[in-house]
Design a protein around this motif. Structure first.
Motif, short mmCIF file in Angstrom:
data_model
loop_
_atom_site.label_atom_id
_atom_site.label_comp_id
_atom_site.label_asym_id
_atom_site.label_seq_id
_atom_site.Cartn_x
_atom_site.Cartn_y
_atom_site.Cartn_z
N PHE A 156 0.99 -1.11 -0.07
CA PHE A 156 0.16 -0.09 -0.11
C PHE A 156 0.74 1.13 -0.11
O PHE A 156 2.04 1.31 0.52
CB PHE A 156 -0.98 0.11 1.43
N ASP A 157 0.41 2.36 -0.54
CA ASP A 157 1.09 3.74 -0.37
C ASP A 157 -0.15 4.53 -0.16
O ASP A 157 -1.50 4.42 -0.40
CB ASP A 157 1.44 3.97 -1.90
N ALA A 158 0.16 5.69 0.70
CA ALA A 158 -0.72 6.77 0.91
C ALA A 158 -0.14 8.13 0.95
O ALA A 158 1.11 8.18 1.01
CB ALA A 158 -1.24 6.39 2.52
N TRP A 159 -0.71 9.22 0.59
CA TRP A 159 -0.28 10.58 0.67
C TRP A 159 -1.04 11.41 1.15
O TRP A 159 -2.46 11.45 1.12
CB TRP A 159 0.12 10.80 -0.98
N ILE A 160 -0.50 12.61 1.50
CA ILE A 160 -1.35 13.86 1.70
C ILE A 160 -0.75 15.16 1.28
O ILE A 160 0.51 15.02 1.14
CB ILE A 160 -1.83 14.05 3.12
N GLU A 161 -1.57 16.01 0.72
CA GLU A 161 -0.61 17.14 0.00
C GLU A 161 -1.39 18.42 0.34
O GLU A 161 -2.84 18.39 0.40
CB GLU A 161 -0.53 17.12 -1.48
N PHE A 162 -0.67 19.55 0.25
CA PHE A 162 -1.46 20.91 0.39
C PHE A 162 -0.75 21.60 -0.74
O PHE A 162 0.57 21.83 -0.70
CB PHE A 162 -1.32 21.38 1.77
N ARG A 163 -1.55 22.62 -1.37
CA ARG A 163 -1.03 23.48 -2.31
C ARG A 163 -1.56 24.96 -2.37
O ARG A 163 -2.74 24.61 -2.12
CB ARG A 163 -0.95 23.19 -3.83
N GLU A 164 -0.88 25.85 -2.32
CA GLU A 164 -1.66 27.41 -2.48
C GLU A 164 -0.86 28.11 -3.52
O GLU A 164 0.24 28.14 -3.81
CB GLU A 164 -1.31 27.98 -1.12
N LEU A 165 -1.81 28.78 -4.18
CA LEU A 165 -1.28 29.67 -5.56
C LEU A 165 -1.88 30.86 -5.44
O LEU A 165 -3.12 31.09 -5.40
CB LEU A 165 -1.62 28.85 -6.69
N PRO A 166 -1.36 32.09 -5.41
CA PRO A 166 -2.05 33.31 -5.43
C PRO A 166 -1.94 33.83 -6.87
O PRO A 166 -1.20 33.50 -7.73
CB PRO A 166 -1.00 34.28 -4.61
N LYS A 167 -3.23 34.42 -7.19
CA LYS A 167 -3.25 35.26 -8.37
C LYS A 167 -3.63 36.65 -8.07
O LYS A 167 -4.75 37.18 -7.57
CB LYS A 167 -4.41 34.79 -8.97
N PHE A 168 -2.67 37.51 -8.41
CA PHE A 168 -2.90 38.98 -8.26
C PHE A 168 -3.01 39.71 -9.62
O PHE A 168 -2.10 39.54 -10.40
CB PHE A 168 -1.37 39.48 -7.64
N ARG A 169 -4.09 40.12 -9.84
CA ARG A 169 -4.44 40.91 -10.91
C ARG A 169 -4.09 42.31 -11.06
O ARG A 169 -3.60 42.58 -11.98
CB ARG A 169 -6.00 40.83 -11.30
N ASN A 170 -4.45 43.25 -10.00
CA ASN A 170 -4.17 44.53 -9.90
C ASN A 170 -4.30 45.06 -8.60
O ASN A 170 -5.29 44.87 -7.98
CB ASN A 170 -5.08 45.41 -11.05
N ALA A 171 -3.22 46.00 -8.28
CA ALA A 171 -3.30 46.54 -6.84
C ALA A 171 -3.90 48.05 -6.99
O ALA A 171 -4.04 48.65 -5.84
CB ALA A 171 -1.87 46.51 -6.22
N ASP A 172 -4.13 48.50 -8.12
CA ASP A 172 -4.41 49.84 -8.43
C ASP A 172 -5.91 50.11 -8.91
O ASP A 172 -5.96 50.48 -10.10
CB ASP A 172 -3.48 50.70 -9.07
N VAL A 173 -6.77 49.36 -8.21
CA VAL A 173 -8.24 49.55 -8.76
C VAL A 173 -8.86 50.58 -7.91
O VAL A 173 -8.71 50.45 -6.70
CB VAL A 173 -8.97 48.21 -8.71
N TRP A 174 -9.49 51.41 -8.67
CA TRP A 174 -10.37 52.59 -7.79
C TRP A 174 -11.61 52.53 -7.96
O TRP A 174 -12.22 52.36 -9.20
CB TRP A 174 -9.65 54.03 -8.51
#
Length: 770
Positions: A130-148
């Motif tokens: 048998f084999d077992a696994w756990i995993e965690f991934r995080e990914l940021p998506k930055f579109r724009n910091a200057d929205v008014w």
């Protein structure tokens, strides 16, 4: 960096397995030397052998330093803020010794642990059991910091205007807009967490199960529109909340035999959107003129609402397998049956209480009651019946049967006018589109001379669509190819393709007929029964001829030098189209070279050119004078679009001081240019004098240099120093110079094209052990 790690890891392994043999080989009699060793020496040698058989683990800890804030550079990397960030990576591995009867193993891997782009995975088990696994991934998506935006509550479900808001019929009337604007960041974060296991069962069976949950949180930009027809809408570009998660469970049972394999599976996918809808306050006053909004839709009482993606559920059962028939022939296939369900409650026709109280025809049902059943089937036969002869055949079937019920909806248009009647244009019948694809393909290849194969192929594709302008499209595809490796220095691939697509008659008004009531159609003159120009064609349904050439050649004139060149060219002609896409062409060229002047130095370089060209024709007409406009040749226009990109890269890696010091460097430069030229007689009579008939060019330039040096202090410790410089300049007329009030009927956000020049320094220490 990865290449240096692989090289160093390979050096360690080679030394680990060869050094003991060289030391023992220095003696004339290996067995005699062993007999002379003391029991303590034998035990130490055996322990050393066992240790060298274990995999290498390593830990890396350090820091990134970034010189400036940049949302665009932080997109996907997590390095958007100025200052220091933790650099953390690890790969810890352990397994039972090679001479042990045990088969246990485990591994823990982590990357970018101090950043928002982090990932972590743990796995282990007993090999063959048998084999077992756990995993965690995080990914940021930055579109724009200057929205008014002037709206309060950005990122929530209800957007409100400030108490001192001054409205107007257009953005020019927003007298206190400047002091009301607030800066918002448009970004979201995607997280995946899950795990699974595989278990070997009796009778050559294996059970595999996986679970994954993906969450997505943040903001995106959307349009908030109030209006009832083509002349009176007003809109604002506003932030919208993202809060959703998707859970997936995938279970399969496999059987592996000597000649055949079978697998049965079940997939469950559940999408849950916690942001059900978006409500916003109307920023505009009621437009003037006779055809306008109801007074209650105007500022300060007016509000709008739009729904978001609904919760839904998908089930799928599948079976796949393959069998060796003998005579160098194998048959394989798979089938999957799925059913999609969507029963999210409808929002009311309108959020406007005055309009809602006047509704005489309620919603026909509480939810869509969406039902789509899917069937996917693939069958493949691969055979080599004779020496040098290869035969491949494939059949593909994909059916999406949409059984969602059809009903009449008497819409309240844009929360701005009363509910229409069955004779009005707002009376619509939903169109549950179905889709069916059948594809047959065959390819034969024959070795015409030494290590050279000539192949020919044929593919037929048939697609049926419901409620579509074209009920059925058919495409014939013919291919011819040549693959040759006459010697170990040269490899050549060449493939040509010609295809022709046609289909049933194009009925441009058919979707309009099927989505509109007969009572409304009766109010329109027969010669005006269309929405789009009758000669307009959608490019993916129009008749088309395509020619494509793909070729590549690799040459290795010397063991230290390798060269390769590849080309891909696609030419599409829509000869029977009068309005729409007439012609498009895409071609790309890539040149690669690698050179190793000495054993400890390796260099490489590449250049790629990509270009896309298209030509399309259109005809402008208005709703009030459509017949006269259609007969006016001066309302024709032609647009030509050209997008070209050049990309160049160069790098090298070198090892010095007998492998203790390694150095890598990579440089990349890319530039792109897009241009749109419009040829029309309409411009001089409609636009102001001096208005150009060509849009400004869009350009982008990217330059990046990355260097890394690693010094190995001893067999356990090493230090690494890295530096990256990256510069991006983008000029896009669609954003640059467009302020929130540039368009009088649309309140925009003042977005600008991305631009940055970033310096990143990374320092870390690496600890390796067994």
């Amino acid at each position: 960096m990865k290449r240096a790690i692989v090289v160093l890891f390979s050096i360690v392994l080679v030394w680990a397995f060869t050094a003991p043999e060289r030391s023992f080989a220095e003696e004339d009699d290996f067995s005699f030397e062993l007999e002379e060793l003391s029991p303590e020496q034998k035990a130490r040698n055996e322990a050393h052998r066992r240790e060298l058989s274990l995999p290498t683990s390593w830990l890396e800890l350090g820091s990134h330093w970034v010189n400036d804030d940049s949302f665009k550079f932080g997109d996907f990397t997590g390095l958007e803020d100025e200052g220091f960030e933790i650099l953390g990576n690890l790969d810890l591995r352990r397994r039972a010794p090679w001479d042990s009867d045990e088969t246990w193993h485990w591994r823990l891997r982590g990357a970018n642990l101090g950043l928002r782009s982090r990932s972590l995975r743990a796995e282990g088990g007993l090999r063959g059991l048998f084999d077992a696994w756990i995993e965690f991934r995080e990914l940021p998506k930055f579109r724009n910091a200057d929205v008014w935006t002037p709206y309060l509550g950005a990122g929530g479900s209800h957007l409100t205007l400030p108490p001192d808001w001054v409205a107007g019929q257009g953005t020019s009337g927003f007298l206190n807009l400047e002091q009301s604007l607030r800066r918002k960041e448009i970004k979201h974060r995607r997280r995946n967490a899950g795990g699974g296991f595989s278990l070997v069962l009796p009778w050559d069976l294996e059970l595999v199960a996986r679970y994954n949950r993906e969450t997505k949180e943040g903001r995106k930009l959307t349009s908030a529109i109030i209006g009832s027809n083509g002349g009176n809408p007003r809109a604002a570009i506003v932030p919208e909340e993202i809060d959703q998660d998707t859970q997936e469970v995938d279970v399969s049972l496999r059987w592996n035999g000597e000649r055949g394999q079978v697998q049965f599976g079940y997939l469950l996918s559940h999408f849950d959107n916690h942001a059900d809808s978006l409500v916003w306050d109307t920023a505009f006053l009621r437009p003037g003129g006779g055809n306008t909004w109801t007074p209650s839709a105007s500022f300060p009482t007016g509000q709008g609402r739009k729904g978001s993606a609904p919760d839904n559920l998908f089930h799928q059962i599948s079976a796949s397998g393959g069998y060796d028939l003998g005579w160098n022939t194998r048959m394989s296939g798979d089938i999957a049956l799925g059913w999609m369900r969507q029963n999210e409650d409808f929002d009311p026709y309108t959020i406007n209480p005055v309009l809602g109280a006047a509704i005489t025809s309620p919603l026909p049902r509480n939810s869509l009651e969406g039902e789509i059943d899917t069937t996917a089937f693939n069958l493949r036969l691969d055979s080599r019946p004779l020496p040098g002869l290869r035969l491949n055949g494939r059949f593909r079937y994909d059916d999406r049967d949409n059984d969602t019920p059809r009903d009449l909806f008497l819409y309240v248009a844009g929360d701005a006018s009363g509910q229409g009647t069955i004779e009005a244009g707002t009376a619509r019948v939903n169109r549950p589109n179905s889709y069916k694809l059948k594809e047959y393909s065959f390819e034969a290849g024959y070795q015409v001379w030494h290590r050279t194969e000539l192949s020919v192929g044929y593919e037929f594709e048939e697609i049926e669509r419901s409620f579509s302008e074209v009920a059925e499209t058919r495409e014939d595809i013919y291919t011819i190819g040549l693959t040759s490796r006459p010697n170990r220095y040269v490899a050549l691939r060449l493939k040509g393709e010609h295809s022709k697509r046609d289909g049933s008659d194009y009925r441009g008004a058919y979707p309009f007929f099927k989505g509109t009531t007969a009572e409304h159609l009766a109010t329109i003159p027969e010669e005006e029964l269309f929405e789009n120009h009758p000669d307009l064609r959608k490019f993916y349904q129009a008749e088309r001829e395509r020619d494509r050439i793909k070729a590549s050649i690799s040459i290795q004139p010397h063991e230290r030098l390798s060269l390769s060149f590849a080309i891909d060219s696609v030419n599409d002609d829509y000869e029977d189209t009068d309005l729409g896409l007439l012609h498009s062409r895409m071609h790309s060229y890539t040149f690669d070279a690698s050179f190793m002047p000495c054993d400890n130095l390796n260099t490489h370089a590449f250049y790629t050119f990509e270009e896309f060209r298209s030509r399309q024709r259109g005809h402008s007409f208005s709703g009030n004078n459509r017949l006269a406009d259609l007969a006016d040749p001066d309302r024709r226009w032609m647009a030509r679009d050209v997008d070209a990109t050049d990309t160049f890269g160069f790098g090298f890696d070198v090892s010095l001081l007998e492998g203790r010091l390694s150095f890598e460097a990579e440089t990349l430069y890319s530039r792109s240019k897009g241009s749109i030229d419009v040829d029309t007689a309409l411009f001089p009579t409609v636009l102001a004098p001096g208005t150009p008939t060509a849009f400004p060019d869009t350009t982008s330039h990217l330059f990046a240099v990355t260097t890394m040096a690693r010094y190995r202090i001893n067999e356990t410790f090493s230090v690494r120093l890295g530096y990256t410089y990256e510069r991006l300049d983008v000029d896009d007329w669609a954003y640059d110079g467009v302020v929130p009030t540039t368009l009088d009927r649309v309140l925009t956000t003042g977005l600008t094209s991305p631009e940055y020049a970033q310096h990143i320094i990374a320092v870390s220490a690496i600890y390796e052990f067994r």
